[in-house]
Design an enzyme around this catalytic site. Sequence first.
Site, PDB file in Angstrom:
ATOM      1  N   ARG A 260       0.834  -1.212   0.000  1.00 12.38           N
ATOM      2  CA  ARG A 260       0.000   0.000   0.000  1.00 12.38           C
ATOM      3  C   ARG A 260       0.868   1.262   0.000  1.00 12.38           C
ATOM      4  NH1 ARG A 260      -4.610   0.558   4.512  1.00 12.38           N
ATOM      5  NH2 ARG A 260      -2.822   1.096   5.806  1.00 12.38           N
TER       6      ARG A 260
ATOM      7  N   GLU B  44     -16.463   6.061   6.512  1.00 21.77           N
ATOM      8  CA  GLU B  44     -15.481   5.517   7.443  1.00 21.77           C
ATOM      9  C   GLU B  44     -15.347   6.476   8.610  1.00 21.77           C
ATOM     10  OE1 GLU B  44     -11.448   5.175   5.973  1.00 21.77           O
ATOM     11  OE2 GLU B  44     -11.578   7.051   4.861  1.00 21.77           O
TER      12      GLU B  44
ATOM     13  N   LYS C 164      -2.487   7.182   1.156  1.00 20.67           N
ATOM     14  CA  LYS C 164      -2.214   7.594   2.539  1.00 20.67           C
ATOM     15  C   LYS C 164      -1.194   8.729   2.480  1.00 20.67           C
ATOM     16  CE  LYS C 164      -2.056   5.095   6.254  1.00 20.67           C
ATOM     17  NZ  LYS C 164      -3.182   5.445   7.124  1.00 20.67           N
TER      18      LYS C 164
HETATM   19  N1  PXG Z   1      -9.168   4.893   7.218  1.00 18.34           N
HETATM   20  C1  PXG Z   1      -8.218   5.837   7.222  1.00 18.34           C
HETATM   21  C2  PXG Z   1      -8.509   7.170   6.666  1.00 18.34           C
HETATM   22  C3  PXG Z   1      -6.941   5.544   7.746  1.00 18.34           C
HETATM   23  O1  PXG Z   1      -5.978   6.464   7.721  1.00 18.34           O
HETATM   24  C4  PXG Z   1      -7.708   3.309   8.270  1.00 18.34           C
HETATM   25  C5  PXG Z   1      -8.938   3.660   7.716  1.00 18.34           C
HETATM   26  C6  PXG Z   1      -7.495   1.914   8.759  1.00 18.34           C
HETATM   27  O2  PXG Z   1      -6.615   1.230   7.886  1.00 18.34           O
HETATM   28  P1  PXG Z   1      -5.693   0.023   8.387  1.00 18.34           P
HETATM   29  O3  PXG Z   1      -4.933  -0.384   7.175  1.00 18.34           O
HETATM   30  O4  PXG Z   1      -4.819   0.560   9.458  1.00 18.34           O
HETATM   31  O5  PXG Z   1      -6.621  -1.024   8.866  1.00 18.34           O
HETATM   32  C7  PXG Z   1      -6.668   4.272   8.270  1.00 18.34           C
HETATM   33  C8  PXG Z   1      -5.294   3.964   8.806  1.00 18.34           C
HETATM   34  C9  PXG Z   1      -3.663   6.665  14.224  1.00 18.34           C
HETATM   35  C10 PXG Z   1      -3.633   6.569  12.736  1.00 18.34           C
HETATM   36  O6  PXG Z   1      -2.900   7.471  14.776  1.00 18.34           O
HETATM   37  C11 PXG Z   1      -4.305   5.550  12.085  1.00 18.34           C
HETATM   38  C12 PXG Z   1      -4.330   5.487  10.691  1.00 18.34           C
HETATM   39  C13 PXG Z   1      -3.691   6.467   9.996  1.00 18.34           C
HETATM   40  C14 PXG Z   1      -3.022   7.487  10.662  1.00 18.34           C
HETATM   41  C15 PXG Z   1      -2.978   7.544  12.036  1.00 18.34           C
HETATM   42  O7  PXG Z   1      -4.451   5.952  14.849  1.00 18.34           O
HETATM   43  N2  PXG Z   1      -5.078   4.459  10.137  1.00 18.34           N
END
Ligand code: PXG
Length: 291
Positions: free
Chosen positions: A51, A183, A150
């Site tokens: 990713r 989300e 991201k």
């Molecule tokens: N949606 C968004 C917009 C994200 O940035 C997720 C869903 C979950 O994805 P994953 O691959 O982790 O299951 C994310 C990712 C934090 C933090 O500090 C978490 C994310 C990004 C930046 C900071 O908790 N999660």
Amino acid sequence: MGIVYVNGEFVSTEEAKVSVYDRGLLYGDGVFEGIRAYNGRVFKLDEHIDRLYESAHSILIDIPLTKEEFKENLAETIRRNQLRDSYIRPIVTRGIKGLGIDPWDAMSPTVIIIADKINLYSSKMYEEGISAVCASTIRNNPNACNPQIKSLNYLNSALAKFEAYLAGADEALFLNPQGYVVEAAVDNLFIYTKEGVLITPPTYLGALRGITRDAVIAIARDKGIPVKEEPFTRHSLYNAVESFLTGTAAEIIPLVKVDGRVIGDGRPGKVTRDIMAAYRELTKTSGYPVY
Ligand code: PXG
């Protein structure tokens, strides 16, 4: 003191610095990942690295390491910090160039890998569930900077989190420009309906294709629970039997109240708890070994 990987070198946290001319700072011109290691094994490392490279490819950044080299540097960063349970933050920016938005001729990308601990939700929140509000700040339109990337600009998510904080809720949910629920600020969202179907919004609406989301879909299918990726509105969310959020940092956290409406009976449901247990087991029994 911690050790950070910066452009091929391992330096102390104090020495780990980037230039004020770095485009990551000037324009949010870069990408990142959030990864976790459990007991010395990095969970879903290949998926996170894929990713990261896809995010970079989409914004025309050529990461100056092979995926194998990236993984090895990431593992070495964890080893140098002597961590077993860890939160890892790889960051790649377009690098340094003079002031001016024109992205061409930027020097080589800046590559950073931080391995540290994270603050989690309290165990009470996992046991009793959390509350959320639908933010008035909407999810970025996929025709602007696509939410699948991201990127280093998470201001939209930070603004949504402020809305939750100001409303006295634990989390913020995003609607997309058409008003569908997509989300949470940094987590994906699932509902379990009275028909016995687990539903998560499709990524084309603007939800990130979360790695935890993919793992949860696989777990649910394995358990024989029907799963659909389908758009739904706030009305469906308010009237769901169960709901939960998924993300690398949050893992799986029950959602029991949205915009003042109680979800189901207001307690984490059985399907949610079963999936939480299966996910915990998966984090314990898989992953890229660091040591
Ligand atoms: N949606 C968004 C917009 C994200 O940035 C997720 C869903 C979950 O994805 P994953 O691959 O982790 O299951 C994310 C990712 C934090 C933090 O500090 C978490 C994310 C990004 C930046 C900071 O908790 N999660």
